[in-house]
Design a protein around this motif. Structure first.
Motif, short mmCIF file in Angstrom:
data_model
loop_
_atom_site.label_atom_id
_atom_site.label_comp_id
_atom_site.label_asym_id
_atom_site.label_seq_id
_atom_site.Cartn_x
_atom_site.Cartn_y
_atom_site.Cartn_z
N ASP A 292 0.84 -1.20 0.00
CA ASP A 292 0.00 0.00 0.00
C ASP A 292 0.87 1.24 0.00
N HIS A 293 1.78 1.26 -0.96
CA HIS A 293 2.62 2.43 -1.25
C HIS A 293 1.71 3.66 -1.33
N PRO A 294 2.14 4.82 -0.82
CA PRO A 294 1.28 6.00 -0.82
C PRO A 294 0.71 6.39 -2.18
N LEU A 295 1.33 5.95 -3.27
CA LEU A 295 0.82 6.29 -4.60
C LEU A 295 -0.08 5.21 -5.19
N SER A 296 -0.26 4.09 -4.48
CA SER A 296 -0.99 2.95 -5.05
C SER A 296 -2.44 3.27 -5.37
N ARG A 297 -3.07 4.11 -4.60
CA ARG A 297 -4.48 4.43 -4.85
C ARG A 297 -4.66 5.34 -6.05
N TYR A 298 -3.54 5.90 -6.56
CA TYR A 298 -3.63 6.85 -7.67
C TYR A 298 -3.19 6.27 -9.00
N THR A 299 -2.87 4.96 -9.05
CA THR A 299 -2.58 4.35 -10.34
C THR A 299 -3.90 4.22 -11.10
N CYS A 300 -3.81 3.87 -12.37
CA CYS A 300 -5.01 3.72 -13.19
C CYS A 300 -4.98 2.35 -13.86
N PRO A 301 -5.82 1.43 -13.37
CA PRO A 301 -6.76 1.55 -12.25
C PRO A 301 -6.02 1.52 -10.90
N ALA A 302 -6.73 1.90 -9.84
CA ALA A 302 -6.13 1.88 -8.50
C ALA A 302 -5.73 0.45 -8.14
N LEU A 303 -4.59 0.33 -7.44
CA LEU A 303 -3.95 -0.97 -7.23
C LEU A 303 -4.48 -1.70 -6.00
N THR A 304 -4.91 -2.94 -6.20
CA THR A 304 -5.25 -3.83 -5.09
C THR A 304 -3.96 -4.28 -4.42
N THR A 305 -3.91 -4.20 -3.09
CA THR A 305 -2.63 -4.44 -2.42
C THR A 305 -2.85 -4.83 -0.97
N MET A 306 -1.77 -5.19 -0.29
CA MET A 306 -1.79 -5.43 1.15
C MET A 306 -1.19 -4.21 1.84
N ALA A 307 -1.97 -3.61 2.74
CA ALA A 307 -1.55 -2.37 3.40
C ALA A 307 -0.74 -2.68 4.65
N GLN A 308 0.55 -2.32 4.62
CA GLN A 308 1.34 -2.41 5.83
C GLN A 308 0.87 -1.33 6.83
N ASP A 309 0.99 -1.64 8.11
CA ASP A 309 0.53 -0.72 9.15
C ASP A 309 1.63 0.27 9.48
N PHE A 310 1.69 1.39 8.74
CA PHE A 310 2.73 2.39 8.94
C PHE A 310 2.74 2.91 10.37
N ALA A 311 1.55 3.26 10.87
CA ALA A 311 1.47 3.86 12.20
C ALA A 311 1.98 2.91 13.27
N ALA A 312 1.56 1.65 13.20
CA ALA A 312 2.00 0.68 14.21
C ALA A 312 3.49 0.39 14.08
#
Length: 340
Positions: A284-304
């Motif tokens: 879940d790279h910060p740019l993943s939601r802005y690809t075309c189409p948006a990228l399905t991914t596994m989101a690492q827990d940055f905050a934790a």
């Protein structure tokens, strides 16, 4: 016009306090009497005096600084981690000092020496991995408390990172349930994350009764994942195509290159019936939601990951703490978008 003071001694004299008392205030304002604290703060507001805290810290055995070393700050993954760690350290009263190794063995070793010379209290390090100078980092771990994050080197320092077994297994399960089983697009095994994710893919596919299929040239050492994703994908498409219509990429940056090459070849990426290819990845790279189409991914827990890294290091700095060197692996979350 504010009063001018060239030295701490001058400023202490104008405040009507001793220099040791002023120094004690700058270390911890609550350590002096409330009346003294008010006197100093009133004087600061009417003066242009700025204490050289960095120079004062260097005269101590250890400073209130924490080193942060990452392979690159150009990658938004590490930028996000550094930003979160910096803010947390500031909240705890520490000064973060960030150094990038730029993917270089020599610069990572130089960063370790610099951290030592600055007499920091401890360090949070995301090591290069395969190309790390183990002796330089081992020398650092013997001198100050160290916590590795994202990946690690063999040995005793604590580590906080992603649970690659859980995360890859989760996305393989999803891709198999929702369509054709995935082939796996690998990257050079620059650190522990790469082989861990590959092994989890193979085990997960076998558990589901599917045949693992791995593509990608993993031999060349490089951090330029977008480029190798594009070039290798383009080459395979020009030489007869892919062994499947669902691709699971080792990380999101690789997927960016894969999706760009697919687009250049006239292929439509997505999970709808009229699409030629599904693409999913990891991080879940910060740019993943802005690809075309948006990228399905596994989101690492940055905050934790940032929070647990700092908490572990602070526990090591606490002389009364009985913390042992933990290896913390955090679960990731499936983020379903339009690409798969």
């Amino acid at each position: 016009m504010p009063m001018t003071h060239k030295t701490m001694q001058d400023f202490a004299r104008s405040c009507g306090v001793s220099r040791p008392t002023l120094s004690k205030y700058f270390d911890d304002p609550t350590s002096v009497k409330p009346a003294t604290q008010k006197r100093i703060e009133d004087a600061l507001r009417s003066s242009d005096y700025q204490p050289n805290l960095f120079a004062r810290n260097l005269n101590r055995k250890r400073t209130r600084s924490i080193g942060i070393v990452v392979p690159t700050v150009a990658d938004p993954f590490y930028s996000e981690m550094v930003s979160r760690i910096e803010l947390r350290l500031r909240d705890e009263g520490y000064w973060p000092i960030v150094i990038s190794s730029h993917g270089s063995t020599e610069l990572e070793a130089e960063a370790a020496r610099t951290i030592l010379s600055l007499k920091v209290s401890g360090a949070l390090i995301a090591p290069l991995g395969l190309r790390s100078d183990h002796r330089a980092l081992e020398k650092l771990t013997q001198a100050i408390p160290i916590v590795y994050f994202d990946t690690y080197l063999e040995g005793s320092p604590p580590f906080v990172g992603n649970n690659n077994g859980q995360s890859v297994s989760t996305i393989v399960d999803y891709l198999c349930r929702s369509g054709e089983p995935p082939i796996y697009f690998d990257i050079p095994h620059i650190n522990h994350n790469s082989p861990e994710r590959l092994n989890s893919y193979v085990k997960s596919m076998k558990r589901l009764g599917q045949e693992p299929v791995v593509i990608g040239n993993t031999k060349a050492y490089t951090w330029d994942f977008e480029r190798i994703g594009y070039e290798q994908m383009e080459k395979m498409l020009n030489q007869g195509g892919l062994p499947g219509k669902t691709i699971l990429c080792n990380n999101d940056r690789l997927a960016f290159g894969v999706m760009a090459a697919a687009f250049s070849s006239g292929l439509k990426v997505g999970r709808k019936a009229d699409c030629d290819l599904r693409v999913a990845a990891h991080d879940d790279h910060p740019l993943s939601r802005y690809t075309c189409p948006a990228l399905t991914t596994m989101a690492q827990d940055f905050a934790a990951m940032a929070g647990r890294s700092v908490e572990t290091l602070l526990a090591l700095l606490d002389e009364d703490s009985t913390v042992v060197a933990p290896k913390v692996r955090l679960d990731a979350t499936l983020v379903m978008r339009q690409s798969a």
